[in-house]
Design a protein around this motif. Structure first.
Motif, short mmCIF file in Angstrom:
data_model
loop_
_atom_site.label_atom_id
_atom_site.label_comp_id
_atom_site.label_asym_id
_atom_site.label_seq_id
_atom_site.Cartn_x
_atom_site.Cartn_y
_atom_site.Cartn_z
N THR A 111 -8.87 -16.72 -1.97
CA THR A 111 -7.87 -16.20 -2.89
C THR A 111 -8.59 -15.62 -4.10
N ASP A 113 -8.32 -13.62 -8.25
CA ASP A 113 -7.62 -13.39 -9.51
C ASP A 113 -7.29 -11.91 -9.70
N ALA A 136 -1.67 -9.02 -1.53
CA ALA A 136 -0.76 -9.65 -2.50
C ALA A 136 -0.68 -11.15 -2.27
N HIS A 137 -0.68 -11.59 -1.02
CA HIS A 137 -0.65 -13.02 -0.73
C HIS A 137 -1.96 -13.73 -1.06
N LEU A 139 -3.57 -13.18 -3.83
CA LEU A 139 -3.69 -13.30 -5.29
C LEU A 139 -3.35 -14.72 -5.74
N ARG A 140 -4.18 -15.25 -6.62
CA ARG A 140 -3.89 -16.55 -7.22
C ARG A 140 -2.83 -16.36 -8.30
N THR A 141 -2.02 -17.36 -8.46
CA THR A 141 -1.04 -17.36 -9.54
C THR A 141 -1.65 -18.04 -10.74
N ARG A 142 -1.67 -17.34 -11.86
CA ARG A 142 -2.18 -17.93 -13.10
C ARG A 142 -1.01 -18.30 -13.98
N LEU A 143 -1.05 -19.51 -14.49
CA LEU A 143 0.02 -19.97 -15.39
C LEU A 143 -0.49 -20.04 -16.81
#
Length: 143
Positions: A111, A113, A136-137, A139-143
């Motif tokens: 995965t 960034d 797109a899948h 990509l890491r989700t950054r919070l």
């Protein structure tokens, strides 16, 4: 028609086409980054990037220079060799990894960034929408 171009169009598959293109010339692209990538990524916190269709590594080099760890992907072994040499020449051999993929068939398993697909074109049938969905899948989700 230029002899090199005739040979390239005679290739019967995408991998052969791109490999012949890179082998047929000393350098195909400039080793500078795509301006849109540089403009966009310079404001991001470095992490792990994926460069799809890395070619000779101009975008990969720019990302590594700006502290990204980069997985550079291309279908052509010669392109990947040039990307690795460019990374080493610039002291980034530890932050650049190359992987050969025919993105219609395989995709990196990690995965990321940031995913860059600045030049993801081919004169052959290519499931672009499917590849971009896979990206797109990844990509890491950054919070």
């Amino acid at each position: 028609m230029d002899e090199c171009i005739r040979e390239i169009h005679a290739a019967n598959d995408a991998a052969g086409f791109w490999e012949q293109l890179y082998r047929g010339k000393g350098s195909v692209w400039k080793d500078t980054a795509n301006p849109l990538l540089a403009e966009t990524a310079r404001h991001l916190t470095p992490g792990h990037a994926l460069d799809l269709g890395c070619g000779e590594g101009g975008d990969t080099r720019w990302l590594a220079t700006h502290e990204w760890h980069v997985t550079a992907v291309d279908i052509a072994p010669t392109a990947l060799q040039r990307t690795s040499r460019l990374a080493a020449r610039n002291g980034h051999e530890n932050s650049v990894r190359t992987e050969q993929h025919d993105l219609a068939e395989t995709f990196p398993s990690s995965t990321f960034d940031l995913i860059s697909a600045q030049y993801l074109q081919t004169p052959y049938a290519f499931p672009r929408a499917s590849v971009l969905r896979r990206a797109a899948h990844a990509l890491r989700t950054r919070l």
